[in-house]
Write a protein that holds these residues in place. Structure first.
Motif, PDB file in Angstrom:
ATOM      1  N   LEU A 111      54.348-114.040   1.795  1.00 59.79           N
ATOM      2  CA  LEU A 111      55.516-114.914   1.658  1.00 59.79           C
ATOM      3  C   LEU A 111      55.819-115.191   0.191  1.00 59.79           C
ATOM      4  CD1 LEU A 111      57.706-116.746   2.777  1.00 59.79           C
ATOM      5  CD2 LEU A 111      55.974-118.560   3.018  1.00 59.79           C
ATOM      6  N   VAL A 112      54.806-115.528  -0.584  1.00 62.52           N
ATOM      7  CA  VAL A 112      55.026-115.833  -1.998  1.00 62.52           C
ATOM      8  C   VAL A 112      55.539-114.602  -2.744  1.00 62.52           C
ATOM      9  CG1 VAL A 112      53.810-116.340  -4.152  1.00 62.52           C
ATOM     10  CG2 VAL A 112      53.443-117.783  -2.140  1.00 62.52           C
ATOM     11  N   THR A 113      54.995-113.442  -2.425  1.00 57.40           N
ATOM     12  CA  THR A 113      55.459-112.207  -3.073  1.00 57.40           C
ATOM     13  C   THR A 113      56.941-111.987  -2.805  1.00 57.40           C
ATOM     14  OG1 THR A 113      53.255-111.219  -2.883  1.00 57.40           O
ATOM     15  CG2 THR A 113      55.097-109.718  -3.248  1.00 57.40           C
ATOM     16  N   LEU A 114      57.367-112.229  -1.590  1.00 56.78           N
ATOM     17  CA  LEU A 114      58.779-112.092  -1.242  1.00 56.78           C
ATOM     18  C   LEU A 114      59.624-113.161  -1.937  1.00 56.78           C
ATOM     19  CD1 LEU A 114      58.383-111.349   2.578  1.00 56.78           C
ATOM     20  CD2 LEU A 114      59.177-109.734   0.837  1.00 56.78           C
ATOM     21  N   LEU A 115      59.138-114.407  -1.942  1.00 60.90           N
ATOM     22  CA  LEU A 115      59.902-115.498  -2.546  1.00 60.90           C
ATOM     23  C   LEU A 115      60.110-115.293  -4.035  1.00 60.90           C
ATOM     24  CD1 LEU A 115      58.325-118.573  -0.721  1.00 60.90           C
ATOM     25  CD2 LEU A 115      60.678-117.748  -0.472  1.00 60.90           C
ATOM     26  N   LEU A 116      59.126-114.765  -4.712  1.00 63.19           N
ATOM     27  CA  LEU A 116      59.239-114.572  -6.149  1.00 63.19           C
ATOM     28  C   LEU A 116      60.249-113.489  -6.511  1.00 63.19           C
ATOM     29  CD1 LEU A 116      55.501-114.939  -7.187  1.00 63.19           C
ATOM     30  CD2 LEU A 116      57.362-116.541  -7.654  1.00 63.19           C
ATOM     31  N   GLN A 117      60.670-112.711  -5.521  1.00 60.47           N
ATOM     32  CA  GLN A 117      61.728-111.714  -5.734  1.00 60.47           C
ATOM     33  C   GLN A 117      62.831-111.928  -4.697  1.00 60.47           C
ATOM     34  OE1 GLN A 117      60.306-107.639  -6.720  1.00 60.47           O
ATOM     35  NE2 GLN A 117      58.249-108.466  -6.378  1.00 60.47           N
ATOM     36  N   ALA A 118      63.119-113.189  -4.414  1.00 63.07           N
ATOM     37  CA  ALA A 118      64.090-113.532  -3.353  1.00 63.07           C
ATOM     38  C   ALA A 118      65.408-112.790  -3.537  1.00 63.07           C
ATOM     39  CB  ALA A 118      64.332-115.031  -3.356  1.00 63.07           C
ATOM     40  N   GLY A 119      65.890-112.232  -2.425  1.00 65.97           N
ATOM     41  CA  GLY A 119      67.144-111.489  -2.437  1.00 65.97           C
ATOM     42  C   GLY A 119      66.991-110.027  -2.810  1.00 65.97           C
ATOM     43  N   ASN A 120      65.802-109.636  -3.233  1.00 64.39           N
ATOM     44  CA  ASN A 120      65.565-108.251  -3.653  1.00 64.39           C
ATOM     45  C   ASN A 120      64.535-107.575  -2.744  1.00 64.39           C
ATOM     46  OD1 ASN A 120      67.235-108.378  -6.052  1.00 64.39           O
ATOM     47  ND2 ASN A 120      65.626-109.656  -6.932  1.00 64.39           N
ATOM     48  N   LEU A 121      64.619-106.264  -2.682  1.00 66.53           N
ATOM     49  CA  LEU A 121      63.659-105.494  -1.910  1.00 66.53           C
ATOM     50  C   LEU A 121      62.286-105.543  -2.564  1.00 66.53           C
ATOM     51  CD1 LEU A 121      62.862-103.263   0.217  1.00 66.53           C
ATOM     52  CD2 LEU A 121      63.584-101.595  -1.521  1.00 66.53           C
ATOM     53  N   VAL A 122      61.278-105.847  -1.758  1.00 67.23           N
ATOM     54  CA  VAL A 122      59.885-105.739  -2.192  1.00 67.23           C
ATOM     55  C   VAL A 122      59.275-104.609  -1.379  1.00 67.23           C
ATOM     56  CG1 VAL A 122      57.665-106.887  -2.435  1.00 67.23           C
ATOM     57  CG2 VAL A 122      59.789-108.203  -2.661  1.00 67.23           C
ATOM     58  N   THR A 123      58.800-103.590  -2.037  1.00 70.40           N
ATOM     59  CA  THR A 123      58.308-102.422  -1.318  1.00 70.40           C
ATOM     60  C   THR A 123      57.023-102.727  -0.559  1.00 70.40           C
ATOM     61  OG1 THR A 123      56.955-101.601  -3.142  1.00 70.40           O
ATOM     62  CG2 THR A 123      59.279-100.918  -3.094  1.00 70.40           C
ATOM     63  N   ARG A 124      56.764-101.926   0.449  1.00 72.69           N
ATOM     64  CA  ARG A 124      55.515-102.065   1.201  1.00 72.69           C
ATOM     65  C   ARG A 124      54.317-101.876   0.266  1.00 72.69           C
ATOM     66  NH1 ARG A 124      58.742 -98.973   4.578  1.00 72.69           N
ATOM     67  NH2 ARG A 124      59.401-100.028   6.498  1.00 72.69           N
ATOM     68  N   ASP A 125      54.426-100.928  -0.649  1.00 74.43           N
ATOM     69  CA  ASP A 125      53.305-100.677  -1.559  1.00 74.43           C
ATOM     70  C   ASP A 125      52.978-101.910  -2.393  1.00 74.43           C
ATOM     71  OD1 ASP A 125      53.014 -98.110  -0.639  1.00 74.43           O
ATOM     72  OD2 ASP A 125      54.071 -97.166  -2.317  1.00 74.43           O
ATOM     73  N   GLU A 126      54.001-102.594  -2.890  1.00 77.54           N
ATOM     74  CA  GLU A 126      53.739-103.794  -3.692  1.00 77.54           C
ATOM     75  C   GLU A 126      53.113-104.891  -2.839  1.00 77.54           C
ATOM     76  OE1 GLU A 126      55.905-107.240  -6.391  1.00 77.54           O
ATOM     77  OE2 GLU A 126      56.973-105.364  -6.000  1.00 77.54           O
ATOM     78  N   LEU A 127      53.639-105.095  -1.641  1.00 80.44           N
ATOM     79  CA  LEU A 127      53.072-106.113  -0.758  1.00 80.44           C
ATOM     80  C   LEU A 127      51.614-105.798  -0.421  1.00 80.44           C
ATOM     81  CD1 LEU A 127      56.188-106.618   1.496  1.00 80.44           C
ATOM     82  CD2 LEU A 127      55.006-108.483   0.299  1.00 80.44           C
ATOM     83  N   ILE A 128      51.345-104.550  -0.137  1.00 81.38           N
ATOM     84  CA  ILE A 128      49.969-104.146   0.190  1.00 81.38           C
ATOM     85  C   ILE A 128      49.051-104.399  -1.000  1.00 81.38           C
ATOM     86  CG2 ILE A 128      48.513-102.118   0.617  1.00 81.38           C
ATOM     87  CD1 ILE A 128      50.868-101.092   2.427  1.00 81.38           C
ATOM     88  N   ASP A 129      49.524-104.085  -2.191  1.00 82.77           N
ATOM     89  CA  ASP A 129      48.708-104.313  -3.380  1.00 82.77           C
ATOM     90  C   ASP A 129      48.448-105.799  -3.593  1.00 82.77           C
ATOM     91  OD1 ASP A 129      47.499-103.460  -6.010  1.00 82.77           O
ATOM     92  OD2 ASP A 129      49.104-104.753  -6.742  1.00 82.77           O
ATOM     93  N   ARG A 130      49.484-106.627  -3.416  1.00 83.39           N
ATOM     94  CA  ARG A 130      49.317-108.069  -3.606  1.00 83.39           C
ATOM     95  C   ARG A 130      48.351-108.660  -2.579  1.00 83.39           C
ATOM     96  NH1 ARG A 130      51.071-108.129  -8.651  1.00 83.39           N
ATOM     97  NH2 ARG A 130      53.333-108.164  -8.923  1.00 83.39           N
TER      98      ARG A 130
END
Length: 256
Positions: free
Chosen positions: A36-55
């Protein structure tokens, strides 16, 4: 955070905070909180699966990271209840919809931008008010309860730098307004947190001098001079020297 209707509001400038329908929304699962925080910090923008997995996992990957991520996102949507449709699925990842009215870090940036516009109009009072409002959004160490090494290594320092820049501008605006006493306690805390930041020391010396505390201004100059020599092998730079020279000039005028 104020709440209107069932709209979800989020806070990341401190511990993760979620409010919906006037009541806290609790996300207990650590990995969902990181997502959730990873998505919020880039709100409105695409966050790739790879970045989410890394985080979320870094090097400790599950057997099927993509499937595990999908499961966590699905559970996160359910946990958000009224806001479960905020998270959108894309071919390469996910995004979350939030704006300055619903996410504190975006409100912080909007206020800082408005303060810059006020400064360009020479409206120092409005600049100081907006910066004070922006800084009040910080509730403690950013992402204090989020367990992601990469977020704390790569993102938190950038957010803290944004806060520091806003603090420096607020201190400066208050000093220009002739209100140095208001910022002296915060300046002392700031130089404690950033002991080699010369502009903060210069501002503290100036605030003490203008606030009618010349002995403390002199002692502060001696303190930072000794600290910089010990830590960096350097004498105070131009900003500190100018602040101290201004202090000495004002003292000479007052004695004459």
């Amino acid at each position: 955070m104020e709440q209107t209707g069932d709209e979800l509001r989020f806070g990341v400038l401190g511990q993760l905070e979620i409010v919906g329908g006037g009541a806290p929304v609790v996300i207990a699962a650590a990995k969902q909180r990181v997502a959730l925080v990873t998505l919020l910090l880039q709100a409105g923008n695409l966050v790739t699966r790879d970045e989410l997995i890394d985080r979320i996992w870094a090097d400790d990957l599950p057997a099927d990271p993509t499937a595990s991520l999908h499961t966590h996102i699905a559970r996160l949507r359910r946990s958000l209840r009224a806001g479960r449709n905020l998270i959108r699925t894309h071919d390469l990842g996910y995004s979350i919809q939030a704006g300055a009215e619903t996410l504190d870090v975006l409100r912080f940036r909007r206020l800082v931008g408005s303060a810059a516009a006020a400064r360009s109009r020479d409206d120092t009072g409005q600049e100081a008010r907006l910066l004070r409002e922006a800084l009040a959004l910080w509730r403690g160490p950013v992402l204090a309860d989020i367990t992601s090494e990469s977020l704390h290594r790569e993102v938190v320092p950038l957010l803290e730098e944004e806060r520091l820049r806003a603090q420096v501008r607020w201190f400066e605006a208050c000093i220009r307004l002739g209100e140095p006493a208001e910022v002296i306690p915060e300046l002392r805390a700031a130089v404690g947190a950033h002991p080699t930041h010369e502009r903060l020391w210069a501002q503290l010396i100036l605030a003490l001098s203008l606030g009618g505390r010349p002995a403390e201004a002199r002692e502060t100059y001696r303190t930072v001079r000794a600290l910089l020599r010990a830590e960096l092998g350097l004498d105070p730079g131009p900003e500190i020297q100018q602040a101290y020279a201004r202090h000495r000039s004002a003292r000479t005028v007052n004695l004459s």
